[in-house]
Design an enzyme around this catalytic site. Structure first.
Site, PDB file in Angstrom:
ATOM      1  N   TYR A  11      25.613  24.024   5.450  1.00  0.00           N
ATOM      2  CA  TYR A  11      26.769  23.533   6.219  1.00  0.00           C
ATOM      3  C   TYR A  11      27.907  24.568   6.260  1.00  0.00           C
ATOM      4  O   TYR A  11      28.300  25.031   7.345  1.00  0.00           O
ATOM      5  CB  TYR A  11      27.223  22.213   5.580  1.00  0.00           C
ATOM      6  CG  TYR A  11      28.493  21.623   6.129  1.00  0.00           C
ATOM      7  CD1 TYR A  11      28.733  21.568   7.505  1.00  0.00           C
ATOM      8  CD2 TYR A  11      29.451  21.090   5.262  1.00  0.00           C
ATOM      9  CE1 TYR A  11      29.903  20.992   7.992  1.00  0.00           C
ATOM     10  CE2 TYR A  11      30.603  20.514   5.750  1.00  0.00           C
ATOM     11  CZ  TYR A  11      30.836  20.466   7.110  1.00  0.00           C
ATOM     12  OH  TYR A  11      31.982  19.911   7.593  1.00  0.00           O
ATOM     13  N   ALA A  74      24.080  30.191  -1.327  1.00  0.00           N
ATOM     14  CA  ALA A  74      22.869  29.439  -1.651  1.00  0.00           C
ATOM     15  C   ALA A  74      23.008  28.714  -2.991  1.00  0.00           C
ATOM     16  O   ALA A  74      23.227  29.347  -4.026  1.00  0.00           O
ATOM     17  CB  ALA A  74      21.676  30.402  -1.719  1.00  0.00           C
ATOM     18  N   TYR A 141      26.746  20.273 -11.918  1.00  0.00           N
ATOM     19  CA  TYR A 141      27.022  21.096 -10.733  1.00  0.00           C
ATOM     20  C   TYR A 141      28.256  21.973 -10.979  1.00  0.00           C
ATOM     21  O   TYR A 141      28.235  23.195 -10.764  1.00  0.00           O
ATOM     22  CB  TYR A 141      27.251  20.188  -9.523  1.00  0.00           C
ATOM     23  CG  TYR A 141      27.894  20.884  -8.356  1.00  0.00           C
ATOM     24  CD1 TYR A 141      27.248  21.923  -7.701  1.00  0.00           C
ATOM     25  CD2 TYR A 141      29.168  20.511  -7.915  1.00  0.00           C
ATOM     26  CE1 TYR A 141      27.844  22.573  -6.631  1.00  0.00           C
ATOM     27  CE2 TYR A 141      29.768  21.156  -6.845  1.00  0.00           C
ATOM     28  CZ  TYR A 141      29.103  22.191  -6.217  1.00  0.00           C
ATOM     29  OH  TYR A 141      29.700  22.838  -5.167  1.00  0.00           O
TER      30      TYR A 141
END
Ligand code: UDP
Length: 333
Positions: A11, A74, A141
């Site tokens: 995105y 990425a 994350y």
């Protein structure tokens, strides 16, 4: 400039790739298409399908584009999923980035712009977050992104890298020409889920928690338009290229305005004239109550400014894209 964009079919990565191509740069994208979309790029010619931990794939892409600088997007990037599948995050993000950096250093690349996140700040105070707000990652994350920031800083001194670490707040919106928008599978992000609900593709929105210490009890985020983020990457590339010394800086990228989940729902209702069916559910693991940027450094040092300061305007661009692409990039054109 000749630029390698890892994750450039995702995105934000594809928004940056499109922006740079339109500005006259030579862009080569490396993406394994596990999450990204071929159709997010303006032409197939720029895309190399491959992983960042595949040394030969990275070298081929670098060579094909004669790349002197790299934008590294990425990554696996969902907070909730990272709590469920931490190994995947440490492997794809941290091990993947280490392998990529080793290849880049061996290939003589000296400039890098890294796509980082405001999630690094975790549960901070009510004040807007500056780059010196202490890190307190609240999820695997966020920890992996913070670890990569540190990895880049450490390697830069030993290997002469010049870098910019861009901590995005919540990327949102679509390009006004309708060519680029948000399409994740599965979709986990608030604005696309709200819009899919308004399109009748979901029964209702589940609001993840209403008991946060915020004015209306729902989480507050800083929604920054994806084209504003794209432009910041071009500025960061210029800034990195102009640096004389190894090393770099962290830059927050956000509008400085926070909006609660309920405010996002209201903005979408105002843009569309429709009501969002919604229910209140449990908190989502890993979510912070409030993440709002203070982005003065990006303004002062990079010369960045926000064009989309108004949430409704950002949501309107997203709505136009979702209406025209109810199945994302797979929609018939
Ligand atoms: N959210 C929600 N329902 C959803 C998706 C998201 O209430 O179906 C909330 C989420 O808990 C967070 C905010 O919306 O407070 C933004 O979530 P998103 O996943 O878009 O971005 P994040 O801040 O996690 O990067």
């Amino acid at each position: 400039m000749n630029i390698l964009v890892t994750g450039g079919a995702g995105y934000v990565g594809s928004a940056a790739a499109r922006w740079l191509i339109a500005s006259g740069h030579r862009v080569t994208v490396l993406d394994d298409l596990s999450l990204g979309h071929r159709a997010a790029l303006p032409s197939d010619g720029v895309l190399h399908v491959g992983r960042i931990d595949d040394r030969q794939a990275v070298l081929r892409a670098l060579e094909a584009g004669a790349c002197e600088t790299v934008l590294h997007f990425a990554a696996s990037s969902c907070v909730g999923e990272s709590v469920q599948q931490p190994r995947r995050y440490w492997s794809n993000n941290v091990a993947g980035s280490l392998a990529l950096l080793e290849t880049l250093i061996d290939a003589g690349v000296e400039q890098l712009v890294f796509s980082s996140t405001c999630a690094i700040y975790g549960e901070a105070s009510d004040a807007p977050l500056t780059e010196s707000t202490p890190a307190a990652p609240g999820s695997p994350y966020a920890f992996t992104k913070y670890a990569i920031e540190r990895m880049i800083a450490d390697l830069s001194h030993a290997h002469g890298l010049r870098y910019a670490l861009l901590r995005y707040f919540n990327a949102a919106g679509a390009s006004p020409d309708g060519a680029h928008g948000e399409d994740h599978d599965p979709e986990t992000h608030l604005i696309p889920i709200v819009l899919q609900t308004l399109l009748g593709r979901r029964d209702r929105l589940t609001l993840f928690g209403e008991d946060y210490p915020t004015p209306d009890g729902t989480c507050v985020r800083d929604y920054v338009h994806v084209d504003d983020l794209a432009r910041a990457h071009e500025l960061a590339l210029d800034w990195t290229a102009a640096r004389r010394e190894p090393g770099g800086e962290v830059f927050n990228l956000g509008t400085g305005r926070g909006h609660s989940v309920r405010e996002v729902i209201r903005a979408a209702e105002s843009v569309t004239g429709r009501r969002v069916p919604c229910e209140v559910g449990a908190r989502r693991a890993g979510d912070s109550a409030r993440l709002v940027a203070q982005a003065r450094r990006a303004r002062d040092v990079l010369g960045w400014s926000v064009e989309y300061a108004d949430l409704e305007r950002t949501v309107a661009t997203a709505w136009a894209w979702h209406e025209a692409h109810p199945d994302g990039y797979a929609s018939p054109v």
